[in-house]
Motif scaffolding. Structure first.
Motif, PDB file in Angstrom:
ATOM      1  N   GLU B 170      47.566  36.870   2.121  1.00 24.76           N
ATOM      2  CA  GLU B 170      48.403  36.429   3.129  1.00 24.76           C
ATOM      3  C   GLU B 170      50.553  36.974   3.409  1.00 24.76           C
ATOM      4  O   GLU B 170      51.155  37.422   3.707  1.00 24.76           O
ATOM      5  CB  GLU B 170      48.722  34.963   2.819  1.00 24.76           C
ATOM      6  N   TYR B 171      50.341  37.261   1.097  1.00 21.24           N
ATOM      7  CA  TYR B 171      51.616  37.927   0.732  1.00 21.24           C
ATOM      8  C   TYR B 171      52.011  38.596   1.232  1.00 21.24           C
ATOM      9  O   TYR B 171      52.965  39.605   1.922  1.00 21.24           O
ATOM     10  CB  TYR B 171      52.007  37.154  -0.791  1.00 21.24           C
ATOM     11  N   LEU B 172      50.960  39.802   0.975  1.00 25.87           N
ATOM     12  CA  LEU B 172      50.489  41.716   1.876  1.00 25.87           C
ATOM     13  C   LEU B 172      50.554  41.466   2.715  1.00 25.87           C
ATOM     14  O   LEU B 172      51.885  42.184   3.688  1.00 25.87           O
ATOM     15  CB  LEU B 172      49.435  42.278   1.371  1.00 25.87           C
ATOM     16  N   LYS B 173      50.269  40.114   3.916  1.00 21.83           N
ATOM     17  CA  LYS B 173      50.776  40.637   5.065  1.00 21.83           C
ATOM     18  C   LYS B 173      52.102  40.848   5.510  1.00 21.83           C
ATOM     19  O   LYS B 173      52.753  41.034   7.007  1.00 21.83           O
ATOM     20  CB  LYS B 173      50.515  39.281   6.350  1.00 21.83           C
ATOM     21  N   LEU B 174      52.877  39.387   4.824  1.00 19.79           N
ATOM     22  CA  LEU B 174      54.402  39.550   5.000  1.00 19.79           C
ATOM     23  C   LEU B 174      55.164  41.385   5.292  1.00 19.79           C
ATOM     24  O   LEU B 174      56.311  41.808   5.918  1.00 19.79           O
ATOM     25  CB  LEU B 174      55.624  38.464   4.398  1.00 19.79           C
ATOM     26  N   LEU B 175      54.523  42.164   3.955  1.00 24.44           N
ATOM     27  CA  LEU B 175      54.919  43.450   3.576  1.00 24.44           C
ATOM     28  C   LEU B 175      54.351  43.654   4.799  1.00 24.44           C
ATOM     29  O   LEU B 175      54.059  45.516   4.163  1.00 24.44           O
ATOM     30  CB  LEU B 175      54.619  43.504   2.309  1.00 24.44           C
ATOM     31  N   SER B 176      53.616  43.618   6.382  1.00 23.46           N
ATOM     32  CA  SER B 176      52.980  44.409   7.055  1.00 23.46           C
ATOM     33  C   SER B 176      51.473  45.811   5.959  1.00 23.46           C
ATOM     34  O   SER B 176      51.395  46.110   6.818  1.00 23.46           O
ATOM     35  CB  SER B 176      53.289  45.901   7.754  1.00 23.46           C
ATOM     36  N   ILE B 177      50.931  45.089   5.000  1.00 21.78           N
ATOM     37  CA  ILE B 177      49.852  45.352   4.445  1.00 21.78           C
ATOM     38  C   ILE B 177      48.711  44.266   5.046  1.00 21.78           C
ATOM     39  O   ILE B 177      48.705  43.182   4.654  1.00 21.78           O
ATOM     40  CB  ILE B 177      49.884  45.792   3.072  1.00 21.78           C
ATOM     41  N   LYS B 178      48.229  44.505   5.769  1.00 24.79           N
ATOM     42  CA  LYS B 178      46.809  44.199   6.678  1.00 24.79           C
ATOM     43  C   LYS B 178      45.731  44.137   5.237  1.00 24.79           C
ATOM     44  O   LYS B 178      44.902  45.386   5.599  1.00 24.79           O
ATOM     45  CB  LYS B 178      46.619  43.786   7.332  1.00 24.79           C
ATOM     46  N   LEU B 179      45.070  43.369   3.906  1.00 21.20           N
ATOM     47  CA  LEU B 179      44.190  43.481   3.666  1.00 21.20           C
ATOM     48  C   LEU B 179      43.450  42.269   3.785  1.00 21.20           C
ATOM     49  O   LEU B 179      44.018  41.104   3.547  1.00 21.20           O
ATOM     50  CB  LEU B 179      44.225  44.012   2.451  1.00 21.20           C
ATOM     51  N   LYS B 180      42.262  42.497   3.299  1.00 27.14           N
ATOM     52  CA  LYS B 180      40.878  40.685   2.875  1.00 27.14           C
ATOM     53  C   LYS B 180      40.492  40.480   1.893  1.00 27.14           C
ATOM     54  O   LYS B 180      40.167  41.445   0.802  1.00 27.14           O
ATOM     55  CB  LYS B 180      39.916  41.772   3.946  1.00 27.14           C
TER      56      LYS B 180
END
Lengths: 491, 491
Positions: B170-180
C-alpha cells in the motif's frame, strides 16, 4: 543448472550429479513438470560422457523423481506431497534459461510449506512465549528508547555495537565462557554465522566433515559453497573422532562442523574426552572447527552440577575453533541475533564477509538487548526456564514411552529442544506429512537432515514450541499417526 | 589464496591475477608483511607459466604494493595510510595457511577505519537523526509492544511478515510503485539484496555489467561471487546503453547492476528514455537487471512534479528486473531493513537463498515498522524531510562553489545523499585521508568505487550525516584540505 563435479572424489561422477539434481528436485528448487536438459546437452554442459548422462537420468527415473518420455525428454514429477504455491506458476518461462548456483534448499522447502490453520507445530525449534522472559525484554525496549533515542538513526559497526559486545563478554563469563570483545562478531542468528563461515572458507575442492544427521539449514549453506560434504556419524558421546582418524589418510579435510551440546537432530552431548580428541585431531591435521552451540543456556541444571563440558572454544588454544552462539533458543527468535567468536586473521576475514553480507546487524536490536544482558534478573529467569523445560522434556519422554509403538526408536536422553525418532526401516516419513497435516500436526521428516543420500525413516519433533495445554494433544495425534504407519507397514 | 581466472576474457591472465591480488592488499584482506607464495608455488597453484607469475609480482612491486627481496620472497608493504588494528596482529600464524574466497572487501577496509574522536564524518551515507521522523517510529514501537507482545518470541516467514508485506504494498502505491505482496521479500538492508542476487545467479564465468564508478559494497559482493565484472561508464543520464550495445557482440552478459535514481557515487538520475533503452537491451539479450533504488523517497519534489521517471521495475513486463528498495536512507539505518521485489522462479530462487543466509529477517523489526507504514503522517513527514534535504543540498553546492578551487570538478546537479568530487589528475585521494583525519574530517576516497583498476583522483562526500551546526565547519575544513592538495600538487 550449475553442478560442481569433483573428479578426485571417491563418489562416482554419476552419483554426484544424481545427488545434486535429486536434491534440487527434493527441495523444490526445480519445479514439477520442469524439463531437464537433454542427455546430449547435459553431457556437453558438464563435460561428461553420454553414457554417464544417460545413467543419471535412469537413476532419477528409478527413484521416482523424474519421468522420461520417449521422444519428449525427462520431466520432474509432481511429488506425493507437492503442493504448488500460487506464485510458483507465474508465466515467466524464459527465466528457466537463467542458471543459478543453488544446489539445494531443503530447510526452505520444508519450512515454507503453507500449514493448515490451527495446526499443532512440532517442527519449529523455538520455545513458546509463555516460557520466555518476555516482561524483561519489554522493559528493556522501553529503557532503550529513553536511553538511546538515536540508535535507530545510525548504522552499527560491522562487528557489532561496542557496548553490546562488552555486555555479552560479561554475560558469557557467568556461563564459564571466557571471550574478549575483540573476538566477537554479532550475526543475524546462528544461521548467518554458518553461512559466513561457508562462503569465506569453503569452495569447490574443499571438504568439510559434518556430523550426520545434521541440521538441514546448515547443510544447505555448506552445499551452496559447492564444497564436498563428508558425513561423519554421531553416537551418544558426539561426533565419531575415530572415523575422522580413519578417513584422515584418504581425505584432506579443511573444516569440521559440530553442535556438541544438544546435537541437532540427535540430541547428543559430546563428552569432555571426545571434545579433547576432536581438538587434538584438528590440530594434528590443521583443520578448522565450526562449533555451533545454541543450547547451552537450556542446560543450567547440568551447568550447575558441572556435568556439562565447556565449549570447544574454551579449550581452544590456537584460534582453531570458530564459535557460534545463537540467542534464538533461549531468548527471542523474533530478534534473529547471534554471536560468532574467532581469532586472528580468521576473525578478520569473517568480519570482511559480514560487511559484504549486510553491512552489520541492526544497531537498534543490539541496543534493545543491552540492558537485558546487563540485568541481573536475566540469568535467574533463564535458569527458571531451563528447569521448566527439563520437567517438560521428562514428561514428553514418559508420554512417548506410554503411547508409542515399541518398534519406534527414541533416545533415552536428549539435550536441546528436539527429539529424533526412528521408524522401522521401509517407512518413509516424507510421505507421512500429508496425513499428519490432515490430523492436525506438523513435524520435520528426517530426510532433510542428510548431506548425501538421505535415510528416510526418521523424524524430528520439537516439544517446546507449543503451549502447555496443546502439547499433550499434539503428542497424542503424533503417536497415533506413527503407530498407524507401523501397523500399515506390517499389514 | 583462491583466484578465479577467466581464460576466455580479453583481459590478460597476468592482469587478472595482478588485479585480484592488488585488491586483496588494498582492502586489507592480505596484511602488511604477509609473504606471498613463491613464483613457483603461484604458478603451480593457478596453473600458469613461471613467466606469468614472475610478471604479476613485478607489476605488484612496481605499483608499490609489494616488495620482492632477493632470496627471501615477495612481501606486502605497509601502506602509507595503513594503521594496523590491535586485534590484527594476534599470534596465529598458522591461520595464513588457511585459504579463503574473499577477493576484496574495500568497503570494509574504509569503514572499519578507527576514526579519531569528534571527527566530522562526511563518509556515512545516512541522514542525521534530527531530520528523521524519530517521534513517529518511537510511537510505533510502543504500539507494537502492546499489539504484538509475542512477536519477539517467533520466527518470521522467510519472505517476511504477511501484514508487513501488505502494508508495504500500500505504501509503495503512494510512490507510484505497484507491486504485489507475493513479489516482495524482506531483506536486511539493500546490501543483503545485492548479495543474495550475486550468490544466487553469479559465478565464475558469468559476467555482470556495473555502472562505473559504482557503490563499493556492491562491488565487493559481486566480486565474492567470482563473476567477471564489466565496468560501464555513467553519464548525466545514467548508464551508457550505447556502450552496452557495442559490447554485446563480444561479451555474453548475464546481468546489469544499476542505481538509476541518484547513482552512487555520481548522483546521476537515469532519464526515462535511457530506462526504456536499457530494458529493451535486456530483453533483446536475455539479461537480468538488478535495480537498486534507495533514494526515491528523497526526491519528493521531483515526484510531485512528475520529473522523476518510474523505477525500471514499474516498466518491466516480463519479470526481468529485480528491484531493491532500502529504507536506510529515508528511515532508520539502525533497523537494517530493505525490500526485494522479483517474479516467478527468479523470486523463488532468491527466497531459497534468503532462507540459507539467515532464515528470514527479524519479525520484531517488521512488526515495529508496521504501524509506521500504516500511519498517514509518514508520507507527510518524509515529504518534509525531502524539502529540508533539497535546501541543504543547494546550500552545500553553493558553499563548494564559493570555497573550492575551480580546478576541482563537482556536479552541477546530483541526487542522493552524496556528491562526487574530482581532483586534478595525479592527486591520489587515498593519501589525503591521514591529513583529513588530522584536520578533523572523514570522507571516502574514490578508489574504492571501481571494480577494476581504480581511478584515484576522486572522492565521495555525504552532506546529510552531520547536524546543521557541524556541516559548514566540515565543508570548510574539507575545501581547505582539497585546495591545499591542489596547490601542493602544482608546486
Amino acid at each position: 543448472m550449475k553442478i560442481s563435479i569433483n573428479r578426485q572424489s571417491n563418489v562416482s561422477i554419476r552419483e554426484q550429479i544424481y545427488l545434486e539434481i535429486s536434491q534440487r528436485i527434493r527441495s523444490g528448487l526445480i519445479e514439477p513438470n520442469f524439463k531437464l536438459p537433454s542427455v546430449r546437452d547435459l553431457s556437453e554442459e558438464l563435460s561428461i560422457s553420454l553414457v554417464t548422462a544417460h545413467h543419471v537420468y535412469k537413476m532419477l527415473d528409478n527413484s521416482g523423481l523424474t519421468e522420461t518420455i520417449r521422444g519428449k525428454g525427462t520431466f520432474v514429477r509432481k511429488g506425493k506431497d507437492n503442493t504448488s504455491g500460487d506464485h510458483v506458476s507465474a508465466p515467466f518461462d524464459w527465466q528457466l534459461s537463467i542458471s543459478d548456483y543453488l544446489p539445494r534448499a531443503s530447510f526452505w522447502s520444508q519450512s515454507a510449506v503453507r500449514l493448515p490453520p490451527n495446526i499443532l507445530d512440532l517442527a519449529s525449534a523455538c520455545v513458546h512465549h509463555s516460557l520466555l522472559p518476555m516482561h524483561l525484554i519489554q522493559e528493556s525496549i522501553y529503557q532503550t528508547l529513553k536511553k538511546f533515542p538515536h540508535a535507530l538513526g545510525q548504522y552499527a559497526n560491522f562487528q557489532g555495537d561496542t557496548d553490546f559486545l562488552l555486555a555479552l563478554t560479561e554475560y558469557l563469563k557467568l556461563l564459564s565462557i571466557k571471550l574478549k570483545p575483540h573476538q566477537l562478531l554479532v550475526t543475524n542468528g546462528t544461521q548467518q554465522g554458518i553461512d559466513l563461515f561457508a562462503r569465506t572458507f569453503l569452495g569447490p575442492g574443499d571438504t568439510i566433515a559434518l556430523e550426520t544427521p545434521c541440521f538441514s539449514a546448515a547443510i544447505d549453506a555448506f552445499r551452496l559453497s559447492h564444497a564436498n560434504l563428508q558425513p561423519i556419524p554421531v553416537d551418544a558421546n558426539g561426533i565419531r573422532v575415530d572415523i575422522l582418524e580413519d578417513l584422515a589418510p584418504h581425505i584432506r579435510l579443511k573444516a569440521i562442523y559440530t553442535v556438541p551440546t544438544g546435537q541437532n537432530p540427535t540430541g547428543a552431548i559430546m563428552s569432555l574426552s571426545r571434545r579433547q580428541d576432536l581438538l587434538s585431531f584438528a590440530r594434528e591435521h590443521n583443520v578448522l572447527i565450526l562449533e555451533d552451540e545454541p543450547h547451552r543456556e537450556l542446560e543450567m541444571t547440568r551447568i550447575k552440577t558441572s556435568a556439562l563440558p565447556p565449549p570447544l572454544k574454551a579449550l581452544d588454544t590456537d584460534g582453531r575453533v570458530i564459535y557460534l552462539k545463537g540467542f534464538s533458543k533461549f531468548l527471542f527468535p523474533g530478534m534473529r541475533l547471534g554471536l560468532l567468536a574467532a581469532d586472528g586473521s580468521i576473525y578478520n576475514r569473517l568480519l570482511a564477509a559480514k560487511s559484504i553480507a549486510d553491512l552489520g546487524s541492526p544497531l537498534w536490536l543490539q541496543k534493545s538487548l543491552l540492558p537485558f544482558f546487563q540485568n541481573p534478573q536475566l540469568l535467574r529467569s533463564i535458569s527458571k526456564m531451563s528447569s521448566l523445560l527439563d520437567a517438560r522434556r521428562k514428561n514428553v519422554l514418559q508420554t512417548l514411552d506410554q503411547l508409542l509403538d515399541p518398534r519406534i526408536a527414541r533416545p533415552k536422553q536428549s539435550a536441546g529442544l528436539h527429539l529424533w525418532l526412528s521408524m522401522p526401516l521401509g517407512i518413509h516419513t516424507d510421505y507421512l506429512i500429508p496425513e499428519a497435516h490432515r490430523r492436525g500436526v506438523h513435524f520435520l521428516p528426517g530426510s532433510i537432515f542428510y548431506p548425501g543420500e538421505p535415510e528416510t525413516n526418521h523424524l524430528r519433533i520439537c516439544w517446546t514450541n507449543l503451549a502447555d495445554e496443546d502439547l499433550p494433544k499434539a503428542l497424542e495425534i503424533l503417536c497415533k499417526l506413527l503407530n498407524d504407519a507401523v501397523k500399515n507397514h506390517d499389514a
